[in-house]
Design a protein around this motif. Structure first.
Motif, short mmCIF file in Angstrom:
data_model
loop_
_atom_site.label_atom_id
_atom_site.label_comp_id
_atom_site.label_asym_id
_atom_site.label_seq_id
_atom_site.Cartn_x
_atom_site.Cartn_y
_atom_site.Cartn_z
N HIS A 12 -18.14 1.77 0.54
CA HIS A 12 -17.45 2.38 -0.55
C HIS A 12 -18.15 0.10 -0.22
O HIS A 12 -17.42 -0.85 -0.06
N GLU A 13 -17.58 0.11 -2.45
CA GLU A 13 -17.79 -0.94 -2.33
C GLU A 13 -16.22 -1.77 -2.39
O GLU A 13 -16.25 -3.17 -2.08
N GLN A 14 -15.14 -1.41 -2.93
CA GLN A 14 -14.07 -1.59 -2.66
C GLN A 14 -13.28 -0.77 -2.32
O GLN A 14 -12.96 0.24 -2.99
N VAL A 15 -11.62 -0.77 -1.45
CA VAL A 15 -10.80 0.21 -1.04
C VAL A 15 -9.88 -0.75 -1.31
O VAL A 15 -9.25 -1.83 -0.95
N SER A 16 -8.50 -0.48 -2.00
CA SER A 16 -7.15 -1.28 -2.60
C SER A 16 -6.62 -0.59 -2.02
O SER A 16 -5.89 0.58 -2.64
N PHE A 17 -5.20 -0.96 -1.32
CA PHE A 17 -3.98 -0.03 -1.73
C PHE A 17 -3.15 -0.69 -2.20
O PHE A 17 -2.98 -2.02 -2.55
N PHE A 18 -1.92 -0.13 -2.90
CA PHE A 18 -1.03 -0.47 -3.86
C PHE A 18 -0.08 0.28 -3.23
O PHE A 18 0.96 0.84 -3.20
N HIS A 19 0.96 -1.93 -3.36
CA HIS A 19 2.87 -0.97 -3.76
C HIS A 19 3.70 -1.52 -4.36
O HIS A 19 3.77 -2.68 -4.65
N ASP A 20 4.55 -1.38 -5.49
CA ASP A 20 5.54 -0.88 -5.91
C ASP A 20 6.66 -0.80 -5.99
O ASP A 20 7.14 0.10 -6.13
N LYS A 21 7.29 -2.04 -5.65
CA LYS A 21 8.42 -1.40 -4.84
C LYS A 21 9.73 -1.41 -6.06
O LYS A 21 10.47 -0.26 -5.50
N GLU A 22 9.36 -1.49 -6.96
CA GLU A 22 10.78 -0.59 -7.76
C GLU A 22 9.95 0.16 -8.18
O GLU A 22 10.99 1.40 -9.08
N GLY A 24 8.80 2.99 -6.44
CA GLY A 24 7.94 3.32 -5.41
C GLY A 24 6.82 3.70 -5.80
O GLY A 24 6.38 4.69 -4.47
N LEU A 25 6.17 3.26 -5.84
CA LEU A 25 4.38 3.67 -5.82
C LEU A 25 3.90 3.13 -4.66
O LEU A 25 3.86 2.58 -4.33
N LYS A 26 3.27 4.15 -4.28
CA LYS A 26 2.61 3.22 -2.89
C LYS A 26 0.85 4.59 -3.01
O LYS A 26 0.81 5.93 -3.74
N ALA A 27 -0.04 3.79 -3.69
CA ALA A 27 -1.59 4.15 -4.15
C ALA A 27 -2.78 3.81 -3.46
O ALA A 27 -2.28 2.84 -2.95
N ILE A 28 -3.47 4.64 -3.35
CA ILE A 28 -4.74 3.29 -2.80
C ILE A 28 -5.87 4.51 -3.90
O ILE A 28 -5.41 4.81 -4.26
N ILE A 29 -6.54 3.44 -4.32
CA ILE A 29 -8.33 3.35 -5.01
C ILE A 29 -9.04 3.03 -4.06
O ILE A 29 -9.38 1.93 -3.61
N ALA A 30 -9.76 3.70 -4.00
CA ALA A 30 -11.63 3.94 -3.96
C ALA A 30 -13.15 3.70 -4.58
O ALA A 30 -12.75 5.11 -5.39
N VAL A 31 -13.46 2.25 -4.45
CA VAL A 31 -14.67 2.68 -5.29
C VAL A 31 -15.57 2.70 -4.30
O VAL A 31 -16.03 2.22 -3.42
N HIS A 32 -16.32 4.26 -4.36
CA HIS A 32 -17.87 4.08 -3.52
C HIS A 32 -19.32 3.28 -3.81
O HIS A 32 -19.34 2.32 -3.02
N ASN A 33 -19.61 3.50 -5.42
CA ASN A 33 -20.64 3.39 -5.84
C ASN A 33 -21.21 2.96 -6.94
O ASN A 33 -20.72 4.24 -7.74
N GLN A 93 8.19 8.08 -15.10
CA GLN A 93 7.03 7.58 -16.06
C GLN A 93 7.06 5.87 -15.51
O GLN A 93 5.64 5.07 -15.57
N GLN A 94 8.15 5.47 -14.55
CA GLN A 94 7.67 3.93 -14.61
C GLN A 94 6.60 3.85 -13.39
O GLN A 94 5.79 3.04 -12.85
N LEU A 95 6.34 4.78 -12.29
CA LEU A 95 5.91 5.26 -11.70
C LEU A 95 4.16 5.00 -11.92
O LEU A 95 3.36 4.27 -11.80
N MET A 96 3.47 6.34 -13.34
CA MET A 96 2.94 6.27 -14.01
C MET A 96 2.17 4.38 -14.68
O MET A 96 1.09 3.93 -14.57
#
Length: 349
Positions: A12-22, A24-33, A93-96
């Protein structure tokens, strides 16, 4: 949490973890190729049991998108996003908005779209924070009906074309009178059920939610069974259209259908299932081949195209299914192995 040693980490070229306290977002985005172009892939929101489970899902889904785009002949790479949370109770909506900001950090190397738990409206909220959001609207639909940006109709039609081709290859006849067991009658599964009913098929369905089941039963005359039993019913085709991993060590010996063709991503719990299915004489249509309708739709919406061109490429899925099943039969190889080889020749050249 180990990433580089993870069983599903595949260069995988990039795997990023995201957290936004306000929000409550907990997400992962992965770019494979991105060999063939910027990556595109849907965002899935699901109440994963752990962040490790979410990571496994996003790694497998993102690599599958690369293979999917390559086999579909699209000039784009593969990526995917997952949000940890229950889409029926945790979505705001804030999560999005926060997710849109996360997508924007990729500066166009990842374009987000719809997947399980995410709606067109959710994408529209994300699009206020990033230009790299697909599926917020649509110019046309493959069948001339009103289009709102949801690619599910195209996904279902592509799966139908692929399933029909698999039945023709394996049995030498059409769908009339055949029984198809559909695991999951959501946005895609229910539309697939309608196509199958119109083609003369008998339907057996299961889902963890009641809405789709009621429609399938009352409108289409489907037989409803427990979700734990759907894989083991007497049917000509088993169509997984829910979450991944339907073909696993526990279910494999119970499957009676001789054809597996459905919309779900990552249907095989492990790559070895591909070999085991062949040994059991079951014709398996690789999921990333048959469910490419969604990204085909998005590609045509984002480029100078027409409904006719999009429909032609959706119907090409059936021809590609016949090509891969025929080659696998001629070379005595598992279908997934053949599909992988063809895809890799394109994006790893």
């Amino acid at each position: 949490m180990s990433l580089f040693e993870h069983a599903d980490f595949d260069q995988h070229e990039q795997v990023s973890f995201f957290h936004d306290k306000e929000s409550g977002l907990k997400a992962i985005i992965a770019v494979h190729n991105t060999k063939l172009g910027a990556s595109l892939g849907g965002c899935r929101m699901w109440p994963y049991a752990s962040s490790q489970e979410a990571l496994t899902d996003v790694l497998r889904l993102s690599s599958g998108m690369t293979y999917k785009a390559a086999l579909a002949g699209l000039p784009q790479g593969g990526g995917k996003a997952v949000i940890i949370g229950n889409p029926r109770s945790d979505k705001t909506q804030q999560l999005m908005y926060a997710m849109g900001k996360a997508v924007d950090t990729f500066k166009g190397q990842y374009v987000i779209a719809e997947d399980s738990g995410i709606s067109v409206q959710d994408l529209q909220f994300m699009a206020t924070q990033s230009h790299h959001v697909a599926g917020t609207s649509a110019k046309f639909a493959y069948d001339g009906s009103p289009a709102d940006g949801n690619p599910a109709p195209s996904t279902a039609y592509g799966v139908f074309m692929g399933l029909k081709a698999a039945v023709e290859h394996a049995t030498g006849s059409d769908l009339n009178g055949k029984t198809v067991a559909i695991q999951g009658v959501g946005h895609v599964g229910l539309r697939l059920a309608r196509h199958l009913k119109n083609a003369g098929a008998n339907l057996i369905v299961a889902d963890i939610f009641a809405e789709g089941l009621e429609i399938a039963k009352n409108e289409l005359g489907a037989t409803v069974v427990d979700p734990n039993d759907i894989h083991a019913v007497d049917a000509d085709v088993f169509a997984p259209c829910a979450m991944g991993g339907a073909i696993n060590n526990a279910s494999l010996s119970q499957i009676k259908a001789k054809i597996i063709a459905g919309a779900a991503n990552n249907q095989l719990a492990t790559p070895e299932m591909d070999v085991l299915l062949k040994q059991r004489g079951i014709t398996y249509v690789p999921d990333y081949l048959i469910n490419a309708g969604g990204i085909i739709d998005i590609f045509h919406q984002r480029n100078d195209s027409t409904a006719e061109k999009m429909r032609a490429q959706l119907e090409q899925i059936g021809q590609t299914v016949k090509l891969i099943l025929g080659r696998a039969q001629a070379e005595d190889l598992p279908t997934g192995q053949v599909a992988n080889q063809i895809a890799e020749e394109k994006f790893r050249a």
